[in-house]
Design an enzyme around this catalytic site. Structure first.
Site, PDB file in Angstrom:
ATOM      1  N   GLY A  12       0.814  -1.220   0.000  1.00  0.00           N
ATOM      2  CA  GLY A  12       0.000   0.000   0.000  1.00  0.00           C
ATOM      3  C   GLY A  12       0.841   1.260   0.000  1.00  0.00           C
ATOM      4  O   GLY A  12       0.492   2.245   0.661  1.00  0.00           O
ATOM      5  N   SER A  13       1.933   1.276  -0.740  1.00  0.00           N
ATOM      6  CA  SER A  13       2.790   2.474  -0.761  1.00  0.00           C
ATOM      7  C   SER A  13       2.051   3.666  -1.368  1.00  0.00           C
ATOM      8  O   SER A  13       2.218   4.803  -0.903  1.00  0.00           O
ATOM      9  CB  SER A  13       4.080   2.204  -1.543  1.00  0.00           C
ATOM     10  OG  SER A  13       3.794   1.708  -2.830  1.00  0.00           O
ATOM     11  N   ASN A 106      -6.704   3.695 -10.510  1.00  0.00           N
ATOM     12  CA  ASN A 106      -5.604   2.738 -10.411  1.00  0.00           C
ATOM     13  C   ASN A 106      -4.289   3.397 -10.787  1.00  0.00           C
ATOM     14  O   ASN A 106      -4.245   4.296 -11.635  1.00  0.00           O
ATOM     15  CB  ASN A 106      -5.842   1.546 -11.345  1.00  0.00           C
ATOM     16  CG  ASN A 106      -4.764   0.489 -11.212  1.00  0.00           C
ATOM     17  OD1 ASN A 106      -4.450   0.034 -10.124  1.00  0.00           O
ATOM     18  ND2 ASN A 106      -4.166   0.128 -12.346  1.00  0.00           N
ATOM     19  N   HIS A 108      -0.698   2.316 -12.413  1.00  0.00           N
ATOM     20  CA  HIS A 108      -0.028   1.221 -13.101  1.00  0.00           C
ATOM     21  C   HIS A 108       1.423   1.589 -13.355  1.00  0.00           C
ATOM     22  O   HIS A 108       1.697   2.688 -13.860  1.00  0.00           O
ATOM     23  CB  HIS A 108      -0.743   0.896 -14.416  1.00  0.00           C
ATOM     24  CG  HIS A 108      -0.150  -0.271 -15.121  1.00  0.00           C
ATOM     25  ND1 HIS A 108      -0.328  -1.560 -14.674  1.00  0.00           N
ATOM     26  CD2 HIS A 108       0.654  -0.353 -16.204  1.00  0.00           C
ATOM     27  CE1 HIS A 108       0.334  -2.383 -15.464  1.00  0.00           C
ATOM     28  NE2 HIS A 108       0.939  -1.688 -16.392  1.00  0.00           N
TER      29      HIS A 108
END
Ligand SMILES: Nc1nc2c(c(=O)[nH]1)N[C@@H](CN(C=O)c1ccc(C(=O)N[C@@H](CCC(=O)O)C(=O)O)cc1)CN2
Ligand SMILES: NCC(=O)N[C@@H]1O[C@H](COP(=O)([O-])[O-])[C@@H](O)[C@H]1O
Length: 192
Positions: A12-13, A106, A108
């Protein structure tokens, strides 16, 4: 105040980047809940540190249950305005997509659209492929999530040039740093 729910499979950075930006009053928002599919996720310790409610939802803990339904109801119960995928490795399914149209974000670790997105392209696999193919540049894409892996509308792309002696480790570390900037810039844009 804008409420953000987090889905994470590992450390969870990206969540922690958001949390620090909130504490530094760069983002006017609140992370209200964290959901992980991984009982060993490092994000659990982060949730405890920042005193944010967290839930572990997977088939082992919730056998015979509709995980899509469970996750969706939880995020709605916490009044989330946005859902951020902070390294979440499972497909977001129809109920969650319908409940949060253009509100699931999101990050990516590559430039999209490209062969470095889609099924199997996550975490180190992305950087291994980029280096193996001799790419001169890579980057980070922040995008809305739709029903297909990595094909949602782009919010922000940040690029970097690979060094001559780039390794998977060095690229992963550089991309993670670039990601911090990209995540904060994307949410500043969304919350403006
Ligand atoms: N409906 C969507 N769901 C998800 C998206 C999306 O764009 N649309 N993004 C992913 C995040 N992601 C890349 O950014 C991604 C994550 C995982 C995979 C993948 O191939 N997963 C494996 C399973 C891996 C595991 O179980 O640990 C798989 O599906 O076989 C691809 C892309 C999050 N969800
Ligand atoms: N395709 C999705 C994907 O690969 N996401 C990537 O997973 C990492 C999770 O790192 P973390 O566990 O340290 O947060 C992040 O770097 C994110 O870009």
């Amino acid at each position: 105040m804008t409420k953000i729910g987090i889905l994470a499979s590992y450390n969870g950075s990206g969540f922690e980047t958001i949390q620090k930006a909130i504490e530094d009053k760069i983002l006017n928002a609140e992370v209200v809940v964290i959901i992980t599919n991984n009982t060993n996720a490092g994000v659990i310790e982060k949730a405890k540190f920042y005193n944010i409610p967290y839930f572990i939802i997977n088939n082992k803990i919730c056998p015979e249950q509709d995980l899509d339904d469970k996750i969706t109801k939880l995020l709605l119960e916490f009044g989330c305005d946005y859902v951020f995928l902070s390294g979440f490795m499972k497909k977001i399914e129809s109920k969650l997509l319908k409940a949060f149209p253009n509100k699931i974000i999101n990050t990516h670790p590559a430039i999209l659209p490209s062969i470095y997105g889609g099924k199997g392209m996550y975490g180190r696999f992305v950087h291994e492929a980029v280096i193996k193919n001799g790419e001169k540049k890579s980057g980070v894409t922040i995008h809305f999530v739709n029903e297909v892996y990595d094909e949602g509308e782009k919010i922000l792309v940040k690029e970097l040039l690979l060094a001559e002696n780039e390794t998977v480790d060095s690229l992963e570390n550089r991309i993670k740093e670039l990601e911090k900037e990209a995540i904060v810039e994307a949410f500043k844009k969304l919350l403006a």
